[in-house]
Design a protein around this motif. Sequence first.
Motif, PDB file in Angstrom:
ATOM      1  N   UNK A   1      -0.827   0.905 -12.122  1.00 59.62           N
ATOM      2  CA  UNK A   1      -1.241  -0.360 -11.491  1.00 59.62           C
ATOM      3  C   UNK A   1      -0.117  -1.390 -11.569  1.00 59.62           C
ATOM      4  N   UNK A   2       0.515  -1.496 -12.715  1.00 60.64           N
ATOM      5  CA  UNK A   2       1.620  -2.458 -12.886  1.00 60.64           C
ATOM      6  C   UNK A   2       2.754  -2.159 -11.913  1.00 60.64           C
ATOM      7  N   UNK A   3       3.095  -0.894 -11.759  1.00 62.41           N
ATOM      8  CA  UNK A   3       4.208  -0.532 -10.873  1.00 62.41           C
ATOM      9  C   UNK A   3       3.843  -0.751  -9.412  1.00 62.41           C
ATOM     10  N   UNK A   4       2.609  -0.451  -9.039  1.00 64.67           N
ATOM     11  CA  UNK A   4       2.139  -0.738  -7.678  1.00 64.67           C
ATOM     12  C   UNK A   4       2.318  -2.216  -7.355  1.00 64.67           C
ATOM     13  N   UNK A   5       1.966  -3.074  -8.296  1.00 66.40           N
ATOM     14  CA  UNK A   5       2.063  -4.513  -8.069  1.00 66.40           C
ATOM     15  C   UNK A   5       3.512  -4.982  -8.066  1.00 66.40           C
ATOM     16  N   UNK A   6       4.314  -4.491  -8.999  1.00 66.50           N
ATOM     17  CA  UNK A   6       5.708  -4.930  -9.084  1.00 66.50           C
ATOM     18  C   UNK A   6       6.520  -4.511  -7.861  1.00 66.50           C
ATOM     19  N   UNK A   7       6.214  -3.358  -7.303  1.00 65.90           N
ATOM     20  CA  UNK A   7       6.992  -2.868  -6.169  1.00 65.90           C
ATOM     21  C   UNK A   7       6.353  -3.202  -4.824  1.00 65.90           C
ATOM     22  N   UNK A   8       5.273  -3.951  -4.853  1.00 70.08           N
ATOM     23  CA  UNK A   8       4.689  -4.471  -3.618  1.00 70.08           C
ATOM     24  C   UNK A   8       4.218  -3.409  -2.659  1.00 70.08           C
ATOM     25  N   UNK A   9       3.563  -2.378  -3.189  1.00 71.98           N
ATOM     26  CA  UNK A   9       3.091  -1.296  -2.336  1.00 71.98           C
ATOM     27  C   UNK A   9       2.038  -1.788  -1.348  1.00 71.98           C
TER      28      UNK A   9
ATOM     29  N   UNK B   1      -1.998  -4.353  -1.180  1.00 70.04           N
ATOM     30  CA  UNK B   1      -3.059  -5.035  -1.904  1.00 70.04           C
ATOM     31  C   UNK B   1      -3.781  -4.088  -2.855  1.00 70.04           C
ATOM     32  N   UNK B   2      -4.237  -4.641  -3.963  1.00 68.72           N
ATOM     33  CA  UNK B   2      -5.093  -3.918  -4.892  1.00 68.72           C
ATOM     34  C   UNK B   2      -6.502  -4.450  -4.730  1.00 68.72           C
ATOM     35  N   UNK B   3      -7.453  -3.566  -4.442  1.00 72.28           N
ATOM     36  CA  UNK B   3      -8.830  -3.973  -4.190  1.00 72.28           C
ATOM     37  C   UNK B   3      -9.759  -3.265  -5.153  1.00 72.28           C
TER      38      UNK B   3
END
Length: 343
Positions: A37-45, A47-49
């Motif tokens: 989750x942290x890497x998804x957010x840091x690399x701007x993949x 939105x997280x829903x």
Amino acid sequence: MKTVFSDLQLSHSPKHEISDGELKPAVEIPSRAEIVLKTVQERGVGDVVSPETFGARPVRRIHAPDYVDFLESFWGHWSGAGRKGEAFPFVWPIRSLRPDPAPAHIDGLLGRYSMDAGTPIGEHTYSAATASAHTALTAAKLVHEGERSAFGLCRPPGHHAGIDFFGGYCFFNNAAIAAQWLRDHGATRVAILDVDYHHGNGTQAIFYERSDILFLSIHADPTQEYPYFLGHADETGEHAGTGFTRNWPLPIGTTWEKYSEVLDDASRWLLVYRPDYLIVSLGLDCFEHDPISGFRFKSDDFFWLGQRLSYVGVPTVFLMEGGYAVDALGTNCVNVLEGFEGG
């Protein structure tokens, strides 16, 4: 690409597992999901829903009612019997023993509904597994409603769970639940490609006699690796499902160069089958430093994996399965997603 995740999935937090004949620290732990989750957010993949709530029906479309009831009520029976701590099975109804009638004793029930001694049940296992299933369902719904792809950050994983048993850290089979939901909502054909290091025995068994769900798996040779008793090349389906299962067991030590040749073969099967949707059981334990696996992927290889999967050209649902080298897990996972998006 949207990522679906619920904090409830972190509540299943095993401390130990039994492996190699020893009680060892658990490897299927909450930090696996947290680092992804942290890497998804840091690399701007993307939105997280949060997952939607789908009720009990989608899970019970795949899993036997008595098994679901067992998981839901287990902790009450376990604690009511004066037990403390994590629950491990220690006896199973193999071969000449009878699985029915169901035992009344909690230890008998544990053995009846499990496939190994390495998957403990805790107080919050049922709620976490339910949230994981709803995460998969939400990712499937996003793609059904028009997204090119979606990522279900599922934990606990699912592909070893069968119709009426848990094991291999898995309790509900997220890929199977999502595939059935897509069929129930209009899809004619759904394909599941399992790229986890370990064979997805539960998924294969669930759909082994069906032609509307194609199951393809690339994994370590089961004569040498868990789950040992399924995943051989001669398992191709039965009855209406004959020809709709395909396994590629590979030797320990396999590198991306060899694996990619087999992935090309699996992709040809997908192109012939022409599914309405593809579900990828995204195990990340092919990594060279994974503590319980034996393939030799490097982190960059996961990018090429994602890119290859994009060539199939159908709406795709990624659901996280294994992968236990926690420090690299976020990088390896996001490499797949970015490779797919750019491919």
